[in-house]
Design an enzyme around this catalytic site. Structure first.
Site, PDB file in Angstrom:
ATOM      1  N   ARG A 100      16.897 -37.486  92.760  1.00 19.95           N
ATOM      2  CA  ARG A 100      18.282 -38.233  92.591  1.00 19.95           C
ATOM      3  C   ARG A 100      17.839 -39.472  93.177  1.00 19.95           C
ATOM      4  O   ARG A 100      18.154 -39.454  94.509  1.00 19.95           O
ATOM      5  CB  ARG A 100      19.347 -37.651  92.781  1.00 19.95           C
ATOM      6  CG  ARG A 100      20.780 -38.470  92.887  1.00 19.95           C
ATOM      7  CD  ARG A 100      21.917 -37.735  92.889  1.00 19.95           C
ATOM      8  NE  ARG A 100      22.297 -37.062  91.502  1.00 19.95           N
ATOM      9  CZ  ARG A 100      23.650 -36.621  91.318  1.00 19.95           C
ATOM     10  NH1 ARG A 100      24.479 -36.696  92.084  1.00 19.95           N
ATOM     11  NH2 ARG A 100      23.751 -36.287  90.053  1.00 19.95           N
ATOM     12  N   HIS A 127      20.904 -40.500  83.227  1.00 19.57           N
ATOM     13  CA  HIS A 127      21.428 -39.023  83.769  1.00 19.57           C
ATOM     14  C   HIS A 127      21.165 -38.202  82.663  1.00 19.57           C
ATOM     15  O   HIS A 127      21.944 -37.436  82.206  1.00 19.57           O
ATOM     16  CB  HIS A 127      22.957 -38.881  84.034  1.00 19.57           C
ATOM     17  CG  HIS A 127      23.307 -37.808  85.403  1.00 19.57           C
ATOM     18  ND1 HIS A 127      22.288 -36.795  85.503  1.00 19.57           N
ATOM     19  CD2 HIS A 127      24.476 -37.658  85.720  1.00 19.57           C
ATOM     20  CE1 HIS A 127      22.966 -36.250  86.207  1.00 19.57           C
ATOM     21  NE2 HIS A 127      24.113 -36.381  86.419  1.00 19.57           N
ATOM     22  N   GLN A 130      22.566 -34.633  82.557  1.00 23.91           N
ATOM     23  CA  GLN A 130      23.804 -34.283  82.336  1.00 23.91           C
ATOM     24  C   GLN A 130      24.320 -34.390  80.762  1.00 23.91           C
ATOM     25  O   GLN A 130      24.992 -33.658  80.168  1.00 23.91           O
ATOM     26  CB  GLN A 130      24.818 -35.567  83.297  1.00 23.91           C
ATOM     27  CG  GLN A 130      26.072 -35.451  82.917  1.00 23.91           C
ATOM     28  CD  GLN A 130      26.993 -34.297  83.572  1.00 23.91           C
ATOM     29  OE1 GLN A 130      26.988 -34.011  84.561  1.00 23.91           O
ATOM     30  NE2 GLN A 130      27.645 -33.578  82.695  1.00 23.91           N
ATOM     31  N   ASP A 218      33.633 -41.973  82.689  1.00 26.26           N
ATOM     32  CA  ASP A 218      33.180 -41.527  83.865  1.00 26.26           C
ATOM     33  C   ASP A 218      33.822 -42.650  84.701  1.00 26.26           C
ATOM     34  O   ASP A 218      34.487 -43.676  84.360  1.00 26.26           O
ATOM     35  CB  ASP A 218      31.474 -41.846  83.520  1.00 26.26           C
ATOM     36  CG  ASP A 218      30.832 -41.571  85.004  1.00 26.26           C
ATOM     37  OD1 ASP A 218      31.305 -40.939  85.733  1.00 26.26           O
ATOM     38  OD2 ASP A 218      29.620 -42.063  84.997  1.00 26.26           O
ATOM     39  N   CYS A 258      31.692 -36.357  82.863  1.00 23.32           N
ATOM     40  CA  CYS A 258      30.797 -35.586  83.916  1.00 23.32           C
ATOM     41  C   CYS A 258      30.960 -34.917  85.367  1.00 23.32           C
ATOM     42  O   CYS A 258      30.467 -34.092  85.703  1.00 23.32           O
ATOM     43  CB  CYS A 258      29.306 -36.464  84.021  1.00 23.32           C
ATOM     44  SG  CYS A 258      29.674 -37.675  84.750  1.00 23.32           S
ATOM     45  N   ARG A 286      25.297 -27.469  82.783  1.00 21.58           N
ATOM     46  CA  ARG A 286      24.368 -27.936  83.621  1.00 21.58           C
ATOM     47  C   ARG A 286      23.309 -26.965  83.899  1.00 21.58           C
ATOM     48  O   ARG A 286      21.908 -27.170  83.718  1.00 21.58           O
ATOM     49  CB  ARG A 286      24.732 -28.792  85.154  1.00 21.58           C
ATOM     50  CG  ARG A 286      25.575 -29.860  84.794  1.00 21.58           C
ATOM     51  CD  ARG A 286      25.099 -31.048  84.257  1.00 21.58           C
ATOM     52  NE  ARG A 286      23.949 -31.545  84.886  1.00 21.58           N
ATOM     53  CZ  ARG A 286      23.974 -32.159  85.888  1.00 21.58           C
ATOM     54  NH1 ARG A 286      24.967 -32.780  86.402  1.00 21.58           N
ATOM     55  NH2 ARG A 286      22.816 -32.505  86.678  1.00 21.58           N
TER      56      ARG A 286
HETATM   57  N1  NVA Z   1      27.877 -42.651  86.934  1.00 23.01           N
HETATM   58  C1  NVA Z   1      28.235 -41.741  88.057  1.00 23.01           C
HETATM   59  C2  NVA Z   1      27.785 -40.216  87.730  1.00 23.01           C
HETATM   60  C3  NVA Z   1      27.907 -39.272  88.768  1.00 23.01           C
HETATM   61  C4  NVA Z   1      27.522 -38.156  88.113  1.00 23.01           C
HETATM   62  C5  NVA Z   1      27.357 -42.272  89.181  1.00 23.01           C
HETATM   63  O1  NVA Z   1      26.326 -42.560  89.075  1.00 23.01           O
HETATM   64  O2  NVA Z   1      27.774 -42.272  90.345  1.00 23.01           O
HETATM   65  N1   CP Z   2      27.797 -34.689  87.255  1.00 23.66           N
HETATM   66  C1   CP Z   2      27.040 -34.712  88.312  1.00 23.66           C
HETATM   67  O1   CP Z   2      25.848 -35.088  88.288  1.00 23.66           O
HETATM   68  O2   CP Z   2      27.658 -34.322  89.342  1.00 23.66           O
HETATM   69  P1   CP Z   2      27.060 -34.399  90.835  1.00 23.66           P
HETATM   70  O3   CP Z   2      26.955 -35.896  91.317  1.00 23.66           O
HETATM   71  O4   CP Z   2      28.002 -33.661  91.642  1.00 23.66           O
HETATM   72  O5   CP Z   2      25.759 -33.694  90.831  1.00 23.66           O
END
Ligand code: NVA
Ligand code: CP
Length: 300
Positions: A100, A127, A130, A218, A258, A286
């Site tokens: 990540r 992502h 997800q 989101d 998500c 997930r």
């Molecule tokens: N768009 C959000 C998704 C989190 C799972 C982010 O990147 O923070």
């Molecule tokens: N939806 C998602 O990726 O959640 P986290 O940031 O908690 O991993």
């Protein structure tokens, strides 16, 4: 050659529906295997996580493997050791890297220098794990994905980009409503349309939600954009998914997010907690989607 999972497209036209089907089988059978027995997966997270971290860790254990989790703060990455060196070192201990991070270029560097599969656990651009879980959440309710209309209301962020890829792979109609200046990746949109995706991009949440079977949103400021929160709150006025907006969708339309969510910002408390909210099914999925993705990656 290592098989990587960086975007939904990596699964291929035939592979994507197969992985989805496999994820549902795995869910139904509470699947366990020894695919990763005696092996360790490295989890490199440069951003916070609850769902992704836990679902990968649990899923890898279900496949017989183990994990080691690291962040820049507690490793030499935070002291400027190059990613290309980290990739070559970890490839000698681990069978894969779940990552990540910020720009997708970092995943490409890990792929270029490492010798084991890299799995995208979220970047600023996408992502895909997800999205596979979200498509599974739709598929287990209504397998005729090509008959479904999905609305996206909010930022043209990593999730919006991955939804576009999924629309190209799974054939559902996608209607994105984003404020001016917050559109998704326009070159990716062109690629998806060329692949035959039916995607509408509008600035009107009402137009996007009209008749939709699934309504998605989101956060307005993703991880790494916290300083833009105030500016975005102004830009995203009118983009809250509330009861009034949901009333324009198809009867019994489902709400998706998500998570984590900001109640009262991109979604009202009532919609998020309502009977048509799928948020915890998405979170559960997930685990199942990623087990199927990992089988696709590691059984190669
Ligand atoms: N768009 C959000 C998704 C989190 C799972 C982010 O990147 O923070
Ligand atoms: N939806 C998602 O990726 O959640 P986290 O940031 O908690 O991993």
């Amino acid at each position: 050659m290592a098989r990587h999972f960086i975007s939904v497209f990596d699964l291929g036209e035939d592979g994507a529906p197969k992985v989805l089907k496999r994820a549902l089988e795995m869910k139904k059978s509470d699947y366990r295997s020894d695919l990763l027995s005696g092996q360790v997966v490295a989890m490199i997270f440069e951003k916070a996580s609850t769902r992704t971290r836990f679902s990968f860790d649990v899923g890898i254990r279900h496949l017989g493997g183990a994990t080691i989790f690291m962040t820049p703060a507690e490793s030499q990455l935070g002291r400027s050791e190059p990613l290309r060196d980290t990739a070559r070192v970890l490839s000698r201990y681990c069978c894969g890297l779940v990552v990540r991070t910020f720009g997708e270029a970092k995943l490409r560097e890990l792929m270029a220098y490492g010798s084991v599969p890299v799995i995208n656990a979220l970047t600023t651009e996408g992502h895909p794990c997800q999205i596979m879980a979200d498509v599974l959440t739709m598929y287990e309710r209504a397998p005729n994905l090509e008959k479904q209309r999905v609305a996206w209301v909010g930022d043209g962020n990593n999730m919006a980009n991955s939804w576009m890829e999924a629309a190209a792979c799974f054939g559902f109609e996608l209607r994105l409503a984003c404020p001016k200046g917050y559109e998704p990746d326009m070159s990716l949109l062109q690629i998806c349309r060329k692949k035959g995706a039916n995607i509408l991009l509008t600035e009107s949440p009402q137009e996007a939600v009209d008749g939709a079977h699934y309504v998605n949103t989101d956060v307005w400021a993703s991880m790494g954009q916290e300083e833009e929160q105030r500016v975005r709150e102004i830009a995203f006025q009118g983009f809250c998914v509330d009861e009034k907006l949901m009333a324009l969708a198809a009867p019994e339309a489902k709400f998706m997010h998500c998570l984590p969510a900001h109640r009262g910002e991109e979604v009202s408390e009532g919609v998020l907690e309502g009977k048509n909210s799928l948020i915890f099914d998405e979170a559960e999925n997930r685990l199942h989607a990623q087990k199927a993705i990992m089988e696709w990656v590691f059984k190669n």
